[in-house]
Design an enzyme around this catalytic site. Structure first.
Site, PDB file in Angstrom:
ATOM      1  N   LYS A 182      48.633  57.548   8.413  1.00 28.72           N
ATOM      2  CA  LYS A 182      47.832  56.712   7.645  1.00 28.72           C
ATOM      3  C   LYS A 182      47.313  55.529   7.859  1.00 28.72           C
ATOM      4  CE  LYS A 182      47.922  57.087   4.051  1.00 28.72           C
ATOM      5  NZ  LYS A 182      47.557  58.673   3.165  1.00 28.72           N
ATOM      6  N   GLY A 183      46.386  55.804   9.134  1.00 34.31           N
ATOM      7  CA  GLY A 183      45.760  54.603   9.614  1.00 34.31           C
ATOM      8  C   GLY A 183      43.730  54.982   9.740  1.00 34.31           C
TER       9      GLY A 183
ATOM     10  N   SER B 169      51.543  52.497   1.999  1.00 37.59           N
ATOM     11  CA  SER B 169      50.590  53.814   2.474  1.00 37.59           C
ATOM     12  C   SER B 169      51.436  54.733   2.636  1.00 37.59           C
ATOM     13  CB  SER B 169      49.230  53.397   3.275  1.00 37.59           C
ATOM     14  OG  SER B 169      48.800  54.665   3.052  1.00 37.59           O
TER      15      SER B 169
ATOM     16  N   LYS C   8      42.550  59.130  -0.806  1.00 39.39           N
ATOM     17  CA  LYS C   8      42.154  58.767   0.144  1.00 39.39           C
ATOM     18  C   LYS C   8      41.818  57.587  -0.367  1.00 39.39           C
ATOM     19  CE  LYS C   8      42.666  61.566   3.589  1.00 39.39           C
ATOM     20  NZ  LYS C   8      43.919  61.377   4.665  1.00 39.39           N
TER      21      LYS C   8
END
Length: 260
Positions: A17-18, A106, A223
Site C-alpha cells: 500500500k505504498g 489504506s 487503487k
C-alpha cells in the site's frame, strides 16, 4: 522469442500500500526494462521451489535490458534480505514508502473490502486504547515501522543499493520520482512529464500510454479507494506512536519524508 530469462537485477521489495504497483507500471514503460507483472513471492513463500523456478517466471530480456520484479511483502520478511543477497549481492532494491498512518488506513480499507466483518480499525490498532498501547503484532501497524525492518536489510546491503521512493511524491510529481528511479537503475531518463496525466476521479497520475499498447493506462479499480473514516484522536495517537520510528528512518536513510 528473442532474449533470455534472467534473474532480476532490481526488485521492488516494499512496502504494501505504498505505491509499488504504480512504480512497476511506470518503470516498465522504459524500453530498457522488462518487468514481471505478477508478484512471484519467491523470497517469502516460494523459496523452496528454487532459483530455476524463479527464473522461469521472468520475462525474456536482451543484454541491454534489466529484469525487475515486485513483491511488497519482502520488506517485512526476515529471511528475504539474506536470500536475495545469496542470489546476487549486486541486486538493486527499491522501497516505496508513504506516511505509515495513511498506509495503515489504506491497508485496513483493502482488507475490509474483502472481509466486511473484521473488527474496527480502532479495535485492531490498540491493545489498550486508554493507555495508548498500540498493537504492533497487527500487520497493518507493523509494516509502517520502517526503521525496524530496514535494519535487517542493512545487514546485507549498503544504503547505496537501496532506493527509497516517496509514495506521496509519486502522486504529486511522478516524473520527478521516476527520474530518480531511472538514475538509480543506471538507465537513461526516458520516462518524463510527457508520459503522465492526472486523473481527477482517481486522484492520482496515470500513464498516457502503456507498455503494451498506445492506450492510456490507469491502475486498477482497487487503487485510489476512498479510505475508511477514522477518529482524528486515533490518528493523533498513531502519529505519536510512529514519530520515533519515522525520525530514526529519516536519519538512517538521510532523507526527510515530511510525515510529521
Amino acid at each position: 522469442r528473442p532474449g533470455t530469462k534472467r534473474l532480476p537485477r532490481a526488485i521492488v521489495v516494499g512496502v504494501k500500500k505504498g505505491g509499488t504497483r504504480a512504480v512497476l507500471e511506470f518503470i516498465r514503460v522504459h524500453p530498457d526494462v522488462r518487468a514481471l507483472g505478477t508478484e512471484p513471492h519467491f523470497f517469502d513463500r516460494n523459496y523452496h521451489r528454487g532459483l530455476e523456478w524463479y527464473r522461469s517466471l521472468m520475462p525474456r530480456t536482451l543484454d541491454s535490458q534489466i529484469t525487475v520484479e515486485k513483491t511488497p511483502s519482502y520488506f517485512v520478511t526476515k529471511e528475504a534480505p539474506r536470500r536475495i543477497f545469496n542470489m546476487s549481492r549486486e541486486t538493486k532494491l527499491i522501497v516505496v514508502v508513504r506516511n505509515p498512518v495513511t498506509r495503515a488506513i489504506s491497508d485496513y480499507t483493502q482488507t475490509l473490502s474483502k472481509k466486511p466483518d473484521i473488527p474496527t480499525f480502532e479495535g485492531l490498532t490498540f491493545r489498550n486504547r486508554s493507555l495508548g498501547l498500540v498493537d504492533t503484532s497487527w500487520n497493518a501497524i507493523r509494516i509502517g515501522m520502517y526503521a525496524v525492518h530496514l535494519e535487517s536489510w542493512l545487514q546485507y546491503f549498503p544504503l547505496s543499493q537501496i532506493h527509497f521512493v516517496s509514495g506521496e511524491k509519486l502522486i504529486t510529481d511522478p516524473a520527478g520520482e521516476m527520474g530518480k528511479v531511472q538514475d538509480f537503475l543506471g538507465i537513461k531518463r526516458v520516462i518524463t512529464d510527457k508520459h503522465f496525466y492526472f486523473n481527477k476521479t482517481k486522484g492520482f497520475p496515470c500513464l498516457k500510454k502503456s507498455e503494451s499498447s498506445g492506450l492510456p493506462r490507469c491502475l486498477g479499480k482497487s487503487k485510489g479507494r476512498t479510505h475508511v473514516q477514522i477518529d482524528p484522536e486515533v490518528i493523533e495517537q498513531l502519529r505519536d506512536f510512529y514519530r520515533p520510528y519515522n525520525i530514526k528512518f529519516y536519519e538512517t536513510v538521510g532523507q526527510d519524508f515530511r510525515w510529521e
